[in-house]
Design a protein around this motif. Structure first.
Motif, mmCIF file in Angstrom:
data_model
loop_
_atom_site.group_PDB
_atom_site.id
_atom_site.type_symbol
_atom_site.label_atom_id
_atom_site.label_comp_id
_atom_site.label_asym_id
_atom_site.label_seq_id
_atom_site.Cartn_x
_atom_site.Cartn_y
_atom_site.Cartn_z
ATOM 1 N N PHE A 1 1.072 -1.171 -0.154
ATOM 2 C CA PHE A 1 0.064 0.007 -0.050
ATOM 3 C C PHE A 1 0.933 1.183 -0.247
ATOM 4 O O PHE A 1 1.858 1.461 0.540
ATOM 5 N N VAL A 2 0.536 2.282 -0.543
ATOM 6 C CA VAL A 2 1.178 3.692 -0.867
ATOM 7 C C VAL A 2 0.255 4.618 0.310
ATOM 8 O O VAL A 2 -0.881 4.932 -0.399
ATOM 9 N N VAL A 3 0.760 5.116 1.216
ATOM 10 C CA VAL A 3 0.146 5.754 2.161
ATOM 11 C C VAL A 3 0.605 7.112 2.212
ATOM 12 O O VAL A 3 1.894 7.345 2.160
ATOM 13 N N LEU A 4 -0.180 8.318 2.314
ATOM 14 C CA LEU A 4 0.388 9.644 2.712
ATOM 15 C C LEU A 4 0.002 9.974 4.101
ATOM 16 O O LEU A 4 -1.435 9.913 4.405
ATOM 17 N N ALA A 5 0.883 9.985 4.986
ATOM 18 C CA ALA A 5 0.609 10.382 6.465
ATOM 19 C C ALA A 5 1.428 11.326 6.993
ATOM 20 O O ALA A 5 2.589 11.578 6.379
ATOM 21 N N ALA A 6 0.653 12.245 7.709
ATOM 22 C CA ALA A 6 1.365 13.571 8.101
ATOM 23 C C ALA A 6 0.879 13.804 9.511
ATOM 24 O O ALA A 6 -0.082 13.419 9.841
ATOM 25 N N GLU A 7 1.688 14.572 10.335
ATOM 26 C CA GLU A 7 1.390 15.172 11.465
ATOM 27 C C GLU A 7 0.731 16.752 11.362
ATOM 28 O O GLU A 7 0.024 16.942 12.360
ATOM 29 N N ARG A 8 1.032 17.142 10.437
ATOM 30 C CA ARG A 8 0.433 18.515 10.313
ATOM 31 C C ARG A 8 -0.527 18.863 8.972
ATOM 32 O O ARG A 8 -0.114 18.014 7.866
#
Length: 157
Positions: A142-149
């Motif tokens: 899987f290709v996920v885009l995850a961020a804290e902001r």
């Protein structure tokens, strides 16, 4: 493609009194609704467990910007994408192999949220939990885009 996003409880709890301009932009995007152009609307990925977390943490927040109010509006506008307990179980049976699970760094509760993100169309997630983000990004296949902001995620595109 539906503009969906997963927002962890540790992000959502700050919505009611958000003074940060980036959070305010995210909230505006979530609340904006155009019935004539549904492809431009935001969709929120949730599960029963995530809604329970939101409710426990934010139920006392009396604000039109609280996650509870956002969920109420999105439900009426049919913009809440609820992943069922059965879908989560099916996903875990298929993808949570021993080799994958032994490399998890997030806590057991967050493991229940991994399928919610990975079953979304865009696989976008906002969370302040580094271990959860790490497990999402490293999940095989899987290709996920995850961020804290919010500004580090192209959620509105």
């Amino acid at each position: 493609m539906r503009k969906d996003i997963f927002i962890d409880n540790n992000i959502a709890k700050n919505f009611a009194n958000a003074s940060d301009p980036e959070y305010q932009k995210l909230i505006q995007w979530l609340m904006a609704y155009n019935p004539d152009n549904k492809s431009e609307n935001a969709y929120l990925m949730v599960s029963n467990k995530l809604i329970a977390e939101y409710t426990r943490t934010c139920a006392a927040a009396w604000s039109k910007k609280s996650i509870v109010e956002i969920i109420k509006n999105m439900t009426m506008e049919k913009r809440l994408v609820r992943i069922t307990n059965e879908q989560i179980k099916d996903f875990k049976r298929k993808y949570f192999k021993k080799k994958v699970v032994k490399n998890f760094t997030c806590n057991k509760e967050d493991r229940e949220h991994i399928p919610v993100v990975l079953l979304s169309e865009r696989k976008y997630a906002l969370s302040l939990d580094d271990k959860f983000i790490n497990d999402l990004i490293k999940f095989p296949g899987f290709v996920v885009l995850a961020a804290e902001r919010p500004e580090n995620l192209p959620y509105n595109l």
